[in-house]
Design a protein around this motif. Structure first.
Motif, PDB file in Angstrom:
ATOM      1  N   ASP A   1       0.838  -1.202   0.000  1.00  0.00           N
ATOM      2  CA  ASP A   1       0.000   0.000   0.000  1.00  0.00           C
ATOM      3  C   ASP A   1       0.872   1.252   0.000  1.00  0.00           C
ATOM      4  O   ASP A   1       0.615   2.212  -0.740  1.00  0.00           O
ATOM      5  CB  ASP A   1      -0.918   0.018   1.231  1.00  0.00           C
ATOM      6  CG  ASP A   1      -2.016  -1.028   1.150  1.00  0.00           C
ATOM      7  OD1 ASP A   1      -2.311  -1.484   0.031  1.00  0.00           O
ATOM      8  OD2 ASP A   1      -2.572  -1.382   2.200  1.00  0.00           O
ATOM      9  N   ALA A   2       1.912   1.245   0.841  1.00  0.00           N
ATOM     10  CA  ALA A   2       2.818   2.392   0.919  1.00  0.00           C
ATOM     11  C   ALA A   2       3.550   2.594  -0.404  1.00  0.00           C
ATOM     12  O   ALA A   2       3.768   3.727  -0.850  1.00  0.00           O
ATOM     13  CB  ALA A   2       3.821   2.190   2.054  1.00  0.00           C
TER      14      ALA A   2
ATOM     15  N   LYS B   1       1.222   4.286  -2.985  1.00  0.00           N
ATOM     16  CA  LYS B   1       1.090   5.720  -2.705  1.00  0.00           C
ATOM     17  C   LYS B   1       2.355   6.470  -3.124  1.00  0.00           C
ATOM     18  O   LYS B   1       2.289   7.561  -3.693  1.00  0.00           O
ATOM     19  CB  LYS B   1       0.822   5.929  -1.211  1.00  0.00           C
ATOM     20  CG  LYS B   1      -0.563   5.477  -0.787  1.00  0.00           C
ATOM     21  CD  LYS B   1      -0.727   5.573   0.718  1.00  0.00           C
ATOM     22  CE  LYS B   1      -2.091   5.032   1.149  1.00  0.00           C
ATOM     23  NZ  LYS B   1      -2.222   4.979   2.636  1.00  0.00           N
ATOM     24  N   TYR B   2       3.509   5.876  -2.828  1.00  0.00           N
ATOM     25  CA  TYR B   2       4.799   6.477  -3.192  1.00  0.00           C
ATOM     26  C   TYR B   2       4.897   6.652  -4.706  1.00  0.00           C
ATOM     27  O   TYR B   2       5.254   7.721  -5.205  1.00  0.00           O
ATOM     28  CB  TYR B   2       5.927   5.583  -2.666  1.00  0.00           C
ATOM     29  CG  TYR B   2       7.329   6.007  -3.019  1.00  0.00           C
ATOM     30  CD1 TYR B   2       8.137   6.669  -2.087  1.00  0.00           C
ATOM     31  CD2 TYR B   2       7.884   5.723  -4.262  1.00  0.00           C
ATOM     32  CE1 TYR B   2       9.439   7.044  -2.397  1.00  0.00           C
ATOM     33  CE2 TYR B   2       9.180   6.094  -4.586  1.00  0.00           C
ATOM     34  CZ  TYR B   2       9.944   6.754  -3.649  1.00  0.00           C
ATOM     35  OH  TYR B   2      11.233   7.122  -3.956  1.00  0.00           O
TER      36      TYR B   2
ATOM     37  N   PHE C   1       2.493   6.584  -7.012  1.00  0.00           N
ATOM     38  CA  PHE C   1       1.451   7.470  -7.526  1.00  0.00           C
ATOM     39  C   PHE C   1       1.904   8.926  -7.404  1.00  0.00           C
ATOM     40  O   PHE C   1       1.799   9.712  -8.360  1.00  0.00           O
ATOM     41  CB  PHE C   1       0.153   7.247  -6.742  1.00  0.00           C
ATOM     42  CG  PHE C   1      -0.998   8.086  -7.215  1.00  0.00           C
ATOM     43  CD1 PHE C   1      -1.630   7.802  -8.410  1.00  0.00           C
ATOM     44  CD2 PHE C   1      -1.462   9.152  -6.452  1.00  0.00           C
ATOM     45  CE1 PHE C   1      -2.698   8.569  -8.851  1.00  0.00           C
ATOM     46  CE2 PHE C   1      -2.526   9.924  -6.880  1.00  0.00           C
ATOM     47  CZ  PHE C   1      -3.155   9.628  -8.086  1.00  0.00           C
ATOM     48  N   SER C   2       2.474   9.264  -6.244  1.00  0.00           N
ATOM     49  CA  SER C   2       2.967  10.614  -6.022  1.00  0.00           C
ATOM     50  C   SER C   2       4.165  10.923  -6.916  1.00  0.00           C
ATOM     51  O   SER C   2       4.248  11.999  -7.516  1.00  0.00           O
ATOM     52  CB  SER C   2       3.341  10.794  -4.548  1.00  0.00           C
ATOM     53  OG  SER C   2       3.930  12.045  -4.322  1.00  0.00           O
TER      54      SER C   2
ATOM     55  N   THR D   1      -1.226   0.754 -10.704  1.00  0.00           N
ATOM     56  CA  THR D   1      -0.803   2.144 -10.846  1.00  0.00           C
ATOM     57  C   THR D   1      -0.486   2.394 -12.316  1.00  0.00           C
ATOM     58  O   THR D   1       0.367   1.709 -12.885  1.00  0.00           O
ATOM     59  CB  THR D   1       0.442   2.425  -9.977  1.00  0.00           C
ATOM     60  OG1 THR D   1       0.188   1.965  -8.655  1.00  0.00           O
ATOM     61  CG2 THR D   1       0.752   3.909  -9.946  1.00  0.00           C
TER      62      THR D   1
END
Length: 287
Positions: free
Chosen positions: A88-89, A92-93, A95-96, A274
């Motif tokens: 999950d982390a 998010k990493y 995607f950013s 992603t």
């Protein structure tokens, strides 16, 4: 030497993409280059562009950028097993990061993924001597009973040898000391090892890590069970321990191992693919 290798990698990469950049379909229709000369001339036209990209990556502002990003990602996020919080982390990493790099159409697509957890695990050689064996459970493995499994070991170098020694394997832990040929060839011992061992009545299987080199480092990955074959616990061990047990076996030494694995499979977890694009300037409608 490293620079030369990097150049070759970049050249191979761009050579594979050049027909796409030239606006030519990879399908064998009228637009597909017909002769080697056509292909050679088409590629030669990109020499300047390829050199500029290589120079940027090897000598310019992008020097070491990939390594720095990879090391930062690996240090910060760590292992990202399917269904884990680390994954999950990581999503998010990324995607950013993709948004910060100004790629286009950055988005997440919901998807269900397998959720398997390794749990606590260890293996100990009890005979001919006490020796702690470094292991990593293979993906989707079942657990041992809570008390673990204690059994004699049979060491084989191939599936053919296992089948020839099927009577010996019953009730034992199969250790595969398969020689490394190539990842594509040798990885079948990881994906099919537990099934083949279960077919001859083994109680567990341990595979030599599928790698050309080891520093007492187990190398894990996914494995597959078959519906009509009993599921037995399975894990990878280091190259060194597999070789050592093979030497012991050739000498006729009895080997006994205690194996304990707390692996568990949960219902599929929600996650994301992603996705990001670099929209083409010439053919923006094409993916």
């Amino acid at each position: 030497k490293k620079r030369k290798k990097m150049k070759y990698v970049f050249l191979i990469f761009f050579m594979n993409l050049l027909p796409q950049y030239a606006g030519k379909s990879l399908r064998r229709d009228d637009s597909y280059p017909k002769t080697f000369e056509d292909i050679k001339n088409d590629i030669a036209g990109y020499t300047g562009i390829a050199k500029a990209i290589i120079d940027l990556a090897v000598y310019g502002k992008a020097q070491n950028r990939s390594y720095e990003r990879l090391s930062g990602f690996a240090d910060t996020i760590g292992p990202r097993l399917s269904g884990s919080k680390n994954l999950d982390a990581a999503i998010k990493y990324m995607f950013s990061a993709l948004q910060e790099d100004r790629l286009e159409n950055v988005h997440l697509e919901p998807v269900k993924i397998p959720h398997w957890e390794r749990g606590e695990e260890f293996a100990m050689m009890l005979e001919p001597r006490n020796h702690s064996i470094a292991i990593l459970g293979l993906g989707s493995s079942v657990a041992t009973p809570p008390e673990g499994i204690t059994a004699e070991v049979i060491v084989v170098a191939s599936f053919d040898e296992l089948r020839k020694r099927a009577q010996e394997a019953k009730g034992k832990i199969v250790v595969y000391n398969e020689p490394f040929i190539s990842y594509g060839e040798t990885v079948r011992y990881r994906s099919q090892g537990a099934v083949e061992a279960a077919k001859v009545g083994a109680v567990a299987s341990l595979i030599r890590s599928v790698a050309s080199f080891s520093i007492h480092s187990p190398h894990t990955g996914w494995q597959n069970y078959q519906p009509d074959v009993p599921q037995i616990p399975t894990a990878c061990i280091s190259v060194e321990d597999a070789e050592m047990m093979s030497r012991m076996s050739f000498r006729g030494t009895k080997i006994v191992v205690h194996l304990k694995m707390g692996a568990k499979t949960y219902p599929d977890s929600p996650s994301f693919n992603t996705v990001a694009e670099i929209v083409g300037s010439k053919y923006p409608e094409q993916v």
